[in-house]
Design an enzyme around this catalytic site. Structure first.
Site, PDB file in Angstrom:
ATOM      1  N   ASP A  15      37.193  27.840   8.805  1.00  0.00           N
ATOM      2  CA  ASP A  15      37.748  28.824   7.911  1.00  0.00           C
ATOM      3  C   ASP A  15      37.876  28.064   6.526  1.00  0.00           C
ATOM      4  O   ASP A  15      38.923  27.544   5.996  1.00  0.00           O
ATOM      5  CB  ASP A  15      39.094  29.353   8.368  1.00  0.00           C
ATOM      6  CG  ASP A  15      39.715  30.483   7.477  1.00  0.00           C
ATOM      7  OD1 ASP A  15      38.681  30.608   6.234  1.00  0.00           O
ATOM      8  OD2 ASP A  15      40.727  31.031   7.570  1.00  0.00           O
ATOM      9  N   LYS A  77      36.267  29.768  -4.096  1.00  0.00           N
ATOM     10  CA  LYS A  77      35.703  30.563  -3.528  1.00  0.00           C
ATOM     11  C   LYS A  77      35.058  31.636  -4.160  1.00  0.00           C
ATOM     12  O   LYS A  77      34.106  32.233  -3.865  1.00  0.00           O
ATOM     13  CB  LYS A  77      36.287  31.025  -1.955  1.00  0.00           C
ATOM     14  CG  LYS A  77      35.693  31.888  -0.993  1.00  0.00           C
ATOM     15  CD  LYS A  77      36.406  31.800   0.270  1.00  0.00           C
ATOM     16  CE  LYS A  77      35.828  32.437   1.292  1.00  0.00           C
ATOM     17  NZ  LYS A  77      36.547  32.543   2.529  1.00  0.00           N
ATOM     18  N   GLU A 154      34.060  36.777   8.538  1.00  0.00           N
ATOM     19  CA  GLU A 154      35.581  36.498   8.777  1.00  0.00           C
ATOM     20  C   GLU A 154      35.885  37.500   9.771  1.00  0.00           C
ATOM     21  O   GLU A 154      36.816  36.997  10.666  1.00  0.00           O
ATOM     22  CB  GLU A 154      36.320  36.462   7.571  1.00  0.00           C
ATOM     23  CG  GLU A 154      36.080  34.865   7.107  1.00  0.00           C
ATOM     24  CD  GLU A 154      36.468  34.603   5.556  1.00  0.00           C
ATOM     25  OE1 GLU A 154      36.995  35.633   4.979  1.00  0.00           O
ATOM     26  OE2 GLU A 154      35.966  33.669   4.923  1.00  0.00           O
ATOM     27  N   ASP A 176      41.524  42.378   6.548  1.00  0.00           N
ATOM     28  CA  ASP A 176      41.716  41.062   6.084  1.00  0.00           C
ATOM     29  C   ASP A 176      42.090  41.367   4.493  1.00  0.00           C
ATOM     30  O   ASP A 176      40.865  41.404   3.843  1.00  0.00           O
ATOM     31  CB  ASP A 176      40.165  40.134   6.334  1.00  0.00           C
ATOM     32  CG  ASP A 176      40.513  38.811   5.974  1.00  0.00           C
ATOM     33  OD1 ASP A 176      41.459  38.283   5.419  1.00  0.00           O
ATOM     34  OD2 ASP A 176      39.568  37.995   6.380  1.00  0.00           O
TER      35      ASP A 176
END
Ligand code: AMP
Length: 504
Positions: A15, A77, A154, A176
């Site tokens: 992850d 990211k 994810e 999420d």
């Protein structure tokens, strides 16, 4: 029967988070989180250049964010798949390269934990990541010396973790809310198969926005009281940011707390200290616009998937920012009362655990579980009127392939340009994005509209796009694998530098 013949065939489930990264492996009958060399499961996704040859990653790098901020990069990211460069001192790095360094560190720590070399990985990506962002992630893995077997969405990873841990069929909603992004996924789990039924979210909503709002509010108050702009001083700003994140986290468990930063500024009259009490109520008031955005995006996801809210049986909350009590309360308020909120897996760890489950599936250790992911954007081509012609709509399960017949618009036209476009429908998307173009030459010189040109879009298991065109009369073919043109245009030396640096 396992497909692993030797230790180095072990597959890591990674992850690669905006704020923190975690790694798991599938061992015996469960995914297990790897403990890094500092004895922790989470490695901050932060990189800090120490000197010409050495680089710090993780906790050590995060400790540099205040005193050595100009040599340190965080929330990398958010720039994946863009041309934005990170300046660390004299040097410039791409997000791919910095992510490659983080992945190299994760690989090294996993190897130390397992006691052998590892070469393969599954890496998770937000469901809304476009082609450029996915490819950038895959390249970062390759820079770290890993073969990326699959990029896994994810929310699907979170569902896989729950599927393997708890069994049982049903309709799930995964929300999420991480450091920088919101990802909403509607999934059905039936006959050991996860099927994604709808996706939504935003690339511009996450826990860091809550921090930013607190920072702004406190800085405004400080300016009013003391006449000093804390945001104008990079060190004061960083300190405030770090303390505001702590404040926010504390307010998830207590209803009132204090923020204290001694010597935050020094004036001619002496040092100034920041001392403020903040209630949860005040925090909730400050983030009310973000909460409203969250509500709107959840509602939009139901509308675009064509599913009623009653369809949902359980909710999985993922990402640290779902721990904000108002976030959970808001989501509960939108759904029927009988919906079950699954909170028994740690929201920070569930994505990495799901990546470990997929590693188990790929290694042949799990044989009774499968899943289908869907595309998160509309994909198509531009016609001569500059209009977007959709070939693959968002929400299509992949791997998949779609062909459409096109023709020429001019007399005896012998060359056709295929301009590949992506069209996002969610907040934060930039509308129509060009993914690249190519030319089909030697088309039969016929009257306009006569040639038959087949354009085929195919999406592989990673969600990566390949586009080909063929003139059915002449047999002439051309194709393009959509590559991250921005990243691949980065100076060669930049990418090499990343692999030369030693992680300390
Ligand atoms: P992730 O990307 O999933 O690691 O999420 C990180 C975000 O969650 C950061 O913005 C954290 O500050 C935030 N976060 C972590 N724990 C909590 C908590 N207990 N309450 C509120 N926010 C949190």
């Amino acid at each position: 029967m396992s497909n692993k013949d030797k230790d180095s065939d072990v597959i890591l489930g990674i992850d690669l988070g905006t704020t923190n990264s975690l790694v798991s492996v599938y061992q015996e009958t469960n995914p297990k989180l790897i403990i890094n060399r500092r004895g922790l499961r989470m490695t901050p996704s932060v990189v800090s250049l120490k000197n010409k040859n050495e680089i710090l990653v993780g906790e050590l790098a995060r400790n540099q964010t205040v005193v050595n901020w100009e040599m340190t990069a965080a929330t990398i990211k958010r720039q994946m798949g863009t041309s934005e460069m990170f300046k660390l001192g004299e040097r410039q790095f791409t997000a791919v390269e910095l992510s490659g360094i983080i992945l190299r560190k994760l690989k090294q720590d996993a190897e130390a934990f397992l006691g052998h070399e590892v070469k393969q990985a599954v890496i998770t990506v937000p469901a809304f990541f476009n082609d450029n962002q996915r490819l950038a992630t895959k390249r970062a893995g390759e820079l770290a010396g890993l073969t990326v077997l699959k990029l896994l969405n994810e929310p699907t990873a979170a569902a896989l973790a729950y599927g393997s841990a708890r069994g049982g069929e049903g309709n799930l909603m995964v929300v999420d809310l991480g450091g920088g992004t919101l990802d909403i996924t509607l999934l059905e789990y039936k006959d050991n198969l996860f099927r994604v039924k709808g996706v939504g979210g935003s690339t511009q909503l996450g826990g860091v926005d809550f921090d930013r709002i607190l920072v702004q509010w406190l800085a405004d108050g400080f300016k009013e009281a003391c006449g000093v702009d804390l945001l104008a001083d990079p060190i004061g700003h960083q300190q405030l940011l770090i303390q505001c994140e702590k404040l926010k986290i504390d307010l998830s468990t207590v209803t009132e707390t204090k923020i204290t930063i001694p010597y935050i500024s020094v004036t001619e009259k002496g040092p100034l200290h920041l001392n403020e009490s903040v209630t949860r109520e005040k925090f909730e008031y400050l983030i009310k616009d973000q909460i409203q955005t969250l509500q709107g995006l959840i509602n939009d996801t139901f509308v675009s998937s064509g599913l009623p809210k009653e369809w949902v049986q359980s909710v999985i909350l993922v990402g640290g920012a779902t721990r904000v009590p108002l976030v959970e309360k808001t989501i509960r308020g939108l759904l029927p009362e009988e919906v079950v909120f699954k909170r028994d897996l740690n929201p920070d760890e569930v994505v990495a655990l799901g990546a470990g489950v997929l590693a188990g599936i790929l290694a042949g250790d799990i044989t009774d579980m499968e899943f289908l992911d869907v595309t998160s954007h509309n994909l198509g081509v531009e016609n001569h009127k500059k209009e977007f012609i959709k070939l693959i709509p968002s929400g299509t399960p992949y791997p998949c392939e779609k062909t459409k017949l096109f023709s020429t618009t001019e007399e005896k036209q012998t060359e056709v340009t295929i301009h590949v476009l992506q069209n996002g429908e969610r907040e934060g998307d930039e509308g129509v994005v060009s993914l690249g173009d190519f030319h089909l030459k030697n088309v039969q010189p016929l009257p306009a509209g006569d040639p038959n040109i087949d354009v085929t879009f195919s999406i592989d298991k990673h969600g990566l796009l390949n586009v080909s065109a063929v003139d059915l009369d002449s047999g002439e073919t051309e194709e393009i694998i959509i590559t991250d043109n921005i990243v691949s245009n980065a100076p060669e030396s930049t990418e090499r530098r990343g692999t030369e640096l030693t992680i300390v």
